[in-house]
Write an enzyme that holds these catalytic residues in place. Structure first.
Site, PDB file in Angstrom:
ATOM      1  N   SER A  25       0.775  -1.242   0.000  1.00 16.24           N
ATOM      2  CA  SER A  25       0.000   0.000   0.000  1.00 16.24           C
ATOM      3  C   SER A  25       0.807   1.294   0.000  1.00 16.24           C
ATOM      4  O   SER A  25       0.251   2.355  -0.318  1.00 16.24           O
ATOM      5  CB  SER A  25      -0.932  -0.001   1.219  1.00 16.24           C
ATOM      6  OG  SER A  25      -0.181  -0.231   2.385  1.00 16.24           O
ATOM      7  N   THR A  26       2.076   1.226   0.386  1.00 10.17           N
ATOM      8  CA  THR A  26       2.898   2.453   0.416  1.00 10.17           C
ATOM      9  C   THR A  26       4.328   2.092  -0.016  1.00 10.17           C
ATOM     10  O   THR A  26       4.658   0.917  -0.166  1.00 10.17           O
ATOM     11  CB  THR A  26       2.965   3.067   1.837  1.00 10.17           C
ATOM     12  OG1 THR A  26       3.411   2.062   2.751  1.00 10.17           O
ATOM     13  CG2 THR A  26       1.629   3.602   2.320  1.00 10.17           C
TER      14      THR A  26
ATOM     15  N   TYR B 257       7.922   1.125  -1.250  1.00 10.68           N
ATOM     16  CA  TYR B 257       8.421   0.216  -2.281  1.00 10.68           C
ATOM     17  C   TYR B 257       7.390  -0.810  -2.726  1.00 10.68           C
ATOM     18  O   TYR B 257       7.364  -1.216  -3.890  1.00 10.68           O
ATOM     19  CB  TYR B 257       9.699  -0.489  -1.794  1.00 10.68           C
ATOM     20  CG  TYR B 257      10.932   0.351  -2.026  1.00 10.68           C
ATOM     21  CD1 TYR B 257      11.325   0.669  -3.319  1.00 10.68           C
ATOM     22  CD2 TYR B 257      11.691   0.838  -0.975  1.00 10.68           C
ATOM     23  CE1 TYR B 257      12.441   1.448  -3.571  1.00 10.68           C
ATOM     24  CE2 TYR B 257      12.813   1.627  -1.200  1.00 10.68           C
ATOM     25  CZ  TYR B 257      13.187   1.923  -2.509  1.00 10.68           C
ATOM     26  OH  TYR B 257      14.287   2.699  -2.742  1.00 10.68           O
TER      27      TYR B 257
ATOM     28  N   TYR C  48      18.403  -3.046   2.619  1.00  5.18           N
ATOM     29  CA  TYR C  48      19.204  -1.824   2.488  1.00  5.18           C
ATOM     30  C   TYR C  48      20.571  -2.093   3.112  1.00  5.18           C
ATOM     31  O   TYR C  48      20.673  -2.837   4.092  1.00  5.18           O
ATOM     32  CB  TYR C  48      18.515  -0.641   3.185  1.00  5.18           C
ATOM     33  CG  TYR C  48      19.282   0.643   3.054  1.00  5.18           C
ATOM     34  CD1 TYR C  48      19.437   1.248   1.802  1.00  5.18           C
ATOM     35  CD2 TYR C  48      19.895   1.228   4.153  1.00  5.18           C
ATOM     36  CE1 TYR C  48      20.177   2.406   1.656  1.00  5.18           C
ATOM     37  CE2 TYR C  48      20.633   2.404   4.014  1.00  5.18           C
ATOM     38  CZ  TYR C  48      20.776   2.988   2.766  1.00  5.18           C
ATOM     39  OH  TYR C  48      21.512   4.124   2.631  1.00  5.18           O
TER      40      TYR C  48
ATOM     41  N   TYR D  52      22.422   1.464  10.998  1.00  3.17           N
ATOM     42  CA  TYR D  52      21.667   0.609  10.074  1.00  3.17           C
ATOM     43  C   TYR D  52      22.328  -0.776   9.916  1.00  3.17           C
ATOM     44  O   TYR D  52      21.927  -1.732  10.562  1.00  3.17           O
ATOM     45  CB  TYR D  52      21.452   1.293   8.706  1.00  3.17           C
ATOM     46  CG  TYR D  52      20.287   0.628   8.003  1.00  3.17           C
ATOM     47  CD1 TYR D  52      19.007   1.164   8.067  1.00  3.17           C
ATOM     48  CD2 TYR D  52      20.451  -0.603   7.365  1.00  3.17           C
ATOM     49  CE1 TYR D  52      17.922   0.491   7.513  1.00  3.17           C
ATOM     50  CE2 TYR D  52      19.378  -1.278   6.801  1.00  3.17           C
ATOM     51  CZ  TYR D  52      18.123  -0.716   6.873  1.00  3.17           C
ATOM     52  OH  TYR D  52      17.059  -1.386   6.327  1.00  3.17           O
TER      53      TYR D  52
ATOM     54  N   LYS E  81      18.105  -7.595   8.633  1.00  2.00           N
ATOM     55  CA  LYS E  81      18.310  -7.688   7.182  1.00  2.00           C
ATOM     56  C   LYS E  81      19.295  -8.805   6.836  1.00  2.00           C
ATOM     57  O   LYS E  81      19.197  -9.418   5.778  1.00  2.00           O
ATOM     58  CB  LYS E  81      18.797  -6.338   6.623  1.00  2.00           C
ATOM     59  CG  LYS E  81      17.729  -5.239   6.675  1.00  2.00           C
ATOM     60  CD  LYS E  81      16.502  -5.585   5.849  1.00  2.00           C
ATOM     61  CE  LYS E  81      15.491  -4.470   5.775  1.00  2.00           C
ATOM     62  NZ  LYS E  81      14.222  -4.894   5.158  1.00  2.00           N
TER      63      LYS E  81
HETATM   64  P1  NAD Z   1       6.465   1.422   4.004  1.00  2.00           P
HETATM   65  O1  NAD Z   1       6.276   1.737   5.443  1.00  2.00           O
HETATM   66  O2  NAD Z   1       6.230   2.488   3.016  1.00  2.00           O
HETATM   67  O3  NAD Z   1       5.533   0.171   3.580  1.00  2.00           O
HETATM   68  C1  NAD Z   1       5.271  -0.890   4.439  1.00  2.00           C
HETATM   69  C2  NAD Z   1       4.142  -1.743   3.914  1.00  2.00           C
HETATM   70  O4  NAD Z   1       3.961  -2.842   4.836  1.00  2.00           O
HETATM   71  C3  NAD Z   1       2.777  -1.041   3.844  1.00  2.00           C
HETATM   72  O5  NAD Z   1       2.073  -1.501   2.708  1.00  2.00           O
HETATM   73  C4  NAD Z   1       2.042  -1.516   5.096  1.00  2.00           C
HETATM   74  O6  NAD Z   1       0.620  -1.537   5.005  1.00  2.00           O
HETATM   75  C5  NAD Z   1       2.589  -2.937   5.159  1.00  2.00           C
HETATM   76  N1  NAD Z   1       2.476  -3.524   6.502  1.00  2.00           N
HETATM   77  C6  NAD Z   1       3.068  -3.128   7.647  1.00  2.00           C
HETATM   78  N2  NAD Z   1       2.743  -3.971   8.648  1.00  2.00           N
HETATM   79  C7  NAD Z   1       1.932  -4.902   8.112  1.00  2.00           C
HETATM   80  C8  NAD Z   1       1.264  -6.043   8.619  1.00  2.00           C
HETATM   81  N3  NAD Z   1       1.389  -6.419   9.889  1.00  2.00           N
HETATM   82  N4  NAD Z   1       0.481  -6.756   7.773  1.00  2.00           N
HETATM   83  C9  NAD Z   1       0.326  -6.409   6.469  1.00  2.00           C
HETATM   84  N5  NAD Z   1       0.967  -5.360   5.923  1.00  2.00           N
HETATM   85  C10 NAD Z   1       1.749  -4.625   6.740  1.00  2.00           C
HETATM   86  O7  NAD Z   1       7.925   0.814   3.915  1.00  2.00           O
HETATM   87  P2  NAD Z   1       9.074   0.859   2.801  1.00  2.00           P
HETATM   88  O8  NAD Z   1      10.072   1.891   3.186  1.00  2.00           O
HETATM   89  O9  NAD Z   1       8.512   0.828   1.427  1.00  2.00           O
HETATM   90  O10 NAD Z   1       9.784  -0.536   3.113  1.00  2.00           O
HETATM   91  C11 NAD Z   1       9.462  -1.738   2.452  1.00  2.00           C
HETATM   92  C12 NAD Z   1      10.700  -2.612   2.443  1.00  2.00           C
HETATM   93  O11 NAD Z   1      11.734  -1.954   1.710  1.00  2.00           O
HETATM   94  C13 NAD Z   1      11.263  -2.878   3.845  1.00  2.00           C
HETATM   95  O12 NAD Z   1      11.766  -4.180   3.912  1.00  2.00           O
HETATM   96  C14 NAD Z   1      12.406  -1.870   3.937  1.00  2.00           C
HETATM   97  O13 NAD Z   1      13.395  -2.258   4.842  1.00  2.00           O
HETATM   98  C15 NAD Z   1      12.912  -1.923   2.494  1.00  2.00           C
HETATM   99  N6  NAD Z   1      13.746  -0.766   2.100  1.00  2.00           N
HETATM  100  C16 NAD Z   1      13.362   0.504   2.378  1.00  2.00           C
HETATM  101  C17 NAD Z   1      14.225   1.547   2.020  1.00  2.00           C
HETATM  102  C18 NAD Z   1      13.860   2.982   2.317  1.00  2.00           C
HETATM  103  O14 NAD Z   1      14.748   3.833   2.293  1.00  2.00           O
HETATM  104  N7  NAD Z   1      12.623   3.285   2.561  1.00  2.00           N
HETATM  105  C19 NAD Z   1      15.433   1.294   1.360  1.00  2.00           C
HETATM  106  C20 NAD Z   1      15.759  -0.010   1.057  1.00  2.00           C
HETATM  107  C21 NAD Z   1      14.909  -1.046   1.439  1.00  2.00           C
END
Ligand code: NAD
Length: 393
Positions: A51-52, A54, A225, A235, A244
């Site tokens: 939903s949000t 990545y 990450y 991190y 991770k």
């Molecule tokens: P985000 O907070 O934007 O998205 C999280 C998603 O998980 C949402 O869709 C939310 O509804 C869902 N969610 C959370 N808890 C839940 C649950 N209990 N049941 C069902 N859905 C649930 O996060 P993001 O930053 O897009 O991160 C996503 C992945 O990418 C993570 O593993 C993060 O570590 C990784 N990542 C993020 C970055 C960054 O800089 N943001 C960089 C590299 C990797």
């Protein structure tokens, strides 16, 4: 409820979200993908954490670069009385609306992805509508995990063994501060691994496989990450980094068991999760400045399009270590990191805009909640209770 919705920030999190602004965010990402060459590969794609951030961008790439049907799993809240729905709720409503307009299958399961109930519902839906899934994206970022016996694990953002003091950016006050992050104890490290490590991903893959709803050549990708040494204490070497590492080991384990499992190491970006990590806002705001000036800045949609088009549509994704895809290549370029270090050492309250893109940081933060878009009339009253046609709770 029909009302005028304004942003209300509590430190770095906005407690309101704008339905029309979230729709605009989704529309822009779709427009970007439509402007790029399609992959020509239609697959059935399950996105966990859809939903949000990545996960949302992954789902958009699956739908509009592939023309793929998608099932999304997320944990969002509908509007209730005076409270707006969450941004992820509105994003999902918009996603489904645009998918329906373009004749694309899209269904969403809104519930706790860690639970057996949601896994079982997903299996039932795949069985009923698809038969088998071809791609499984695992993009959960959660603060806690409730186990079947009711035990709750909470993830912490701490160092692993010693306190770490560093420059920080108070984005609200626009001031450079000092921040000390304390080390976690063994229980906190274990809890963070439980929440953000690979155990739940592994459970998902095994549940899908055991139910016979995973295609033989299915591909699964979870996001990770690494970042530069500058952020290692908080991190890569910190509690989240331990989780991770577990996620990466899970990819290797799944591969040993014959599954096409990968970790994609993505670029650091402002999302609801990353905004919560201490010290990261300063790194991000300097990184944004340097990457924008070098013409290589990307958002989640550009990153995910590269994953979809360059990696998941090739015969085999390009890896730099077993099971590890890198999308952080531009971020980690030596010239970029050198400039980031220069900025990091030089930045102070007096030269904040010279070395940081604090305004770009705020823009991303606002837009994540549907605010700050030119084409949206924020003085107009909007219906905050938006239905998601397909949602199963
Ligand atoms: P985000 O907070 O934007 O998205 C999280 C998603 O998980 C949402 O869709 C939310 O509804 C869902 N969610 C959370 N808890 C839940 C649950 N209990 N049941 C069902 N859905 C649930 O996060 P993001 O930053 O897009 O991160 C996503 C992945 O990418 C993570 O593993 C993060 O570590 C990784 N990542 C993020 C970055 C960054 O800089 N943001 C960089 C590299 C990797």
């Amino acid at each position: 409820m029909i009302e005028v919705v304004k942003p209300k920030f509590l430190s770095f999190i906005c407690t309101t979200a704008h339905p029309a602004g979230c729709e605009e965010l989704v529309r822009r990402q779709i427009d970007y993908v439509k402007s790029m060459p399609p992959t020509g590969q239609k697959r059935k794609v399950l996105v966990i954490g859809s939903s949000t951030g990545y996960g949302l961008s992954s789902r958009i790439c699956a739908a509009w670069a592939d023309g793929s049907p998608t099932i999304g799993v997320c944990f969002e809240k509908q509007a209730f009385k005076k409270r707006t729905a969450t941004a992820g709720w509105y994003n999902t409503a918009a996603f489904e609306k645009f998918a329906a307009e373009d004749g694309l299958y899209a269904k969403t399961i809104n519930g706790d992805a860690f639970s057996k109930e949601v896994k079982d519902k997903t299996v039932e839906l795949i069985k009923k509508d698809w038969g088998k899934a071809d791609v499984v994206i695992y993009s959960l970022a959660a603060p806690r995990r409730t186990m079947a016996d009711g035990t709750v694990y909470s993830s912490v953002l701490k160092t692993k063994d010693r306190p770490f003091t560093s420059k920080n950016l108070d984005i609200g006050k626009r001031k450079i501060t000092q921040s000390t992050i304390l080390p976690a104890n063994a229980e906190e490290i274990e809890a963070t691994i439980k929440v953000m490590g690979g155990e739940d991903w592994y459970e998902w893959m095994h549940t899908l496989k055991a139910a016979g709803v995973l295609a033989d050549d299915a591909v699964t990708v979870a996001y990770s990450y690494i970042g530069p040494e500058l952020t290692y204490p908080i991190y890569f070497d910190g509690t989240i980094g331990q989780a991770k590492k577990h996620l990466y080991e899970t990819a290797l384990k799944l591969q040993e068991e014959g599954m096409n499992a990968y970790i994609s190491v993505n670029k650091a970006l402002v999302t609801q999760s990353s905004a919560a990590i201490p010290i990261v806002p300063l790194y991000l705001s300097i990184l944004y400045k340097v990457m924008k000036e070098a013409g290589v800045h990307e958002g989640t949609i550009e990153q995910m399009y590269r994953l979809w088009h360059d990696q998941l549509s090739s015969d085999a994704p390009k890896t730099d270590a077993p099971a590890r895809i890198r999308l952080d290549d531009y971020e980690m370029r030596p010239d970029i990191q050198e400039k980031v270090m220069e900025g990091w050492n030089a930045v102070s309250d007096d030269n904040l805009t010279e070395y940081t893109d604090i305004d770009g940081y705020w823009e991303d933060l606002y837009q994540m909640f549907g605010f700050g878009f030119d084409h949206v009339d924020y003085d107009a009253a909007v219906e905050t209770a938006q239905p998601i046609p397909s949602v199963e709770a």
